[in-house]
Design an enzyme around this catalytic site. Structure first.
Site, PDB file in Angstrom:
ATOM      1  N   CYS A 144      38.546  51.776 -33.762  1.00 18.56           N
ATOM      2  CA  CYS A 144      38.638  50.512 -33.547  1.00 18.56           C
ATOM      3  C   CYS A 144      39.010  49.506 -33.674  1.00 18.56           C
ATOM      4  O   CYS A 144      38.526  47.808 -34.073  1.00 18.56           O
ATOM      5  CB  CYS A 144      37.218  49.977 -31.675  1.00 18.56           C
ATOM      6  SG  CYS A 144      37.043  49.322 -30.881  1.00 18.56           S
ATOM      7  N   CYS A 147      37.706  46.479 -31.850  1.00 15.20           N
ATOM      8  CA  CYS A 147      36.735  45.510 -31.976  1.00 15.20           C
ATOM      9  C   CYS A 147      36.809  44.839 -33.859  1.00 15.20           C
ATOM     10  O   CYS A 147      36.142  43.999 -33.663  1.00 15.20           O
ATOM     11  CB  CYS A 147      35.899  47.010 -31.918  1.00 15.20           C
ATOM     12  SG  CYS A 147      36.033  47.443 -31.159  1.00 15.20           S
ATOM     13  N   ASP A 148      37.709  45.613 -34.663  1.00 12.19           N
ATOM     14  CA  ASP A 148      37.153  45.424 -35.971  1.00 12.19           C
ATOM     15  C   ASP A 148      39.046  44.758 -36.509  1.00 12.19           C
ATOM     16  O   ASP A 148      38.934  43.860 -37.372  1.00 12.19           O
ATOM     17  CB  ASP A 148      37.577  46.596 -36.694  1.00 12.19           C
ATOM     18  CG  ASP A 148      35.879  47.046 -36.567  1.00 12.19           C
ATOM     19  OD1 ASP A 148      35.184  46.255 -35.758  1.00 12.19           O
ATOM     20  OD2 ASP A 148      36.020  47.900 -36.636  1.00 12.19           O
TER      21      ASP A 148
END
Ligand code: NAP
Length: 317
Positions: A144, A147-148
């Site tokens: 992701c 997200c990261d």
């Protein structure tokens, strides 16, 4: 015949547990069949259980660990009386109400009956299938970018895949990374023309055509990946500290085949701006019906919608 519940929730990620909190607070005494860990990637708590830091879930200015967040979701649902069952649903019958739900042997009477069912079984990222993969998730390996990506400021990283997801993730990641290498197993992309052009024109993106990842290096953190040329079988190393796998997702919907309407890709279809499925009394929320946003916060939001819709539907019956 087992006594019918008002609401049974299948799945316990952010969507299912938010639906549990809302329906428990509405006195619907929900039963949450939360799943069981399995070697095929199933896990109660959903995809956040295999994530480390979550920095984009509102309300946590210093971030929160995925498993901690899900543990808190779960205890919040239990606090209001949601009954958690650690088991895996093996069969559903949505042909008549109360609906039937089996968790073990699929012969005979269902283990649960319910007037309304909320489906929140989530989706899984398709992984490469390498043995080291599971250990490296959250240590440089991610599925992701939203997200990261932030954790890879000024790093050299790679993205695996040749579809729209890979192009989108790689393009997004150039906001942080100093260089992004797209590793694709062929010499032609599957992505739509516009996404291809955007990635091809980006100076920070390089392509490694006709290559697959065969191994990941590093103990505590990813230090590099081993790649193999699909045409010559020649192997080499790529020094990257981040690897994003973007080769697609699979929604967990096999259980509902033939009963709930789904797209060709397997994602459940719900009415516009709603969690209603084609079966009256069955609602779907979270990643099992979302192939676009795929965020914990959007899953939680749709879990709330499902609980409210189920409550109003039950009231109208
Ligand atoms: P996808 O279109 O199925 O592409 C998957 C890619 O991963 C393909 O290039 C495939 O290679 C590669 N791949 C699959 N398994 C692999 C493996 N084991 N090892 C190495 N490579 C592997 O999946 P997606 O990109 O996630 O897109 C899914 C759907 O969502 C598509 O319909 C897409 O258009 C849509 N989507 C749209 C947007 C957007 O419009 N903004 C963004 C993301 C996704 P091959 O090409 O060789 O098969």
């Amino acid at each position: 015949m087992s006594e019918a519940h008002e609401v049974v929730i299948i799945g316990s990620g952010p969507a299912g547990l938010t639906a549990a909190i809302y329906s428990a607070r509405a006195n619907l005494n929900p039963v949450v069949i939360e799943g069981e860990p399995s070697s095929t990637g199933d896990q109660p708590g959903g995809q956040l259980m295999i994530t480390t830091d979550v920095e984009n879930y509102p309300g946590f200015p210093n971030g929160v660990l995925g498993p901690d967040l899900m543990r808190d979701f779960r205890s919040q649902a239990e606090r209001f009386g949601a009954q958690m069952v650690t088991d895996k649903v093996t069969k559903v019958d949505f042909s008549a109400r109360p609906f039937g739900i089996w968790t073990g042997n699929t012969d005979g009477e269902p283990d649960y009956r319910s007037e309304a069912v909320i489906v929140s079984t989530g989706a899984q990222s398709i992984m490469l299938g390498l043995e080291v993969e599971e250990r490296m998730v959250g240590r440089g390996l991610s599925t992701c970018a939203t997200c990261d990506g932030f954790f890879f400021r000024d790093h050299e990283i790679a993205v695996v895949g040749g579809g729209d997801s890979a192009m989108e993730e790689a393009t997004f990641l150039t906001k942080f990374a100093s260089k992004v290498t797209i590793i694709h197993r062929r010499d032609q992309l599957r992505a739509s023309r516009i996404m291809q052009e955007r990635a091809l024109a980006n100076e920070k993106i390089e392509f490694l055509w006709n290559h697959v990842v065969t191994d990941l290096h590093g103990e505590e953190k990813l230090e590099g990946v081993r790649v193999q040329n699909t045409q010559t079988d020649e192997e080499s190393n790529l020094d990257v500290t981040g690897l994003f796998i973007a080769i697609g997702h699979t929604p967990n919907t096999a259980l509902f085949a033939g009963q709930l309407d789904m797209k060709e890709s397997g994602y459940l279809i719900t009415a516009p701006d709603s969690t209603r499925t084609n079966v009256e009394g069955v609602f779907a929320c979270g990643d099992v019906k979302d192939d676009y946003y795929r965020q914990a916060v959007t899953a939680a939001g749709s879990g709330c919608m499902a609980a409210i819709e189920a409550e109003r539907w039950l009231e109208a019956q």
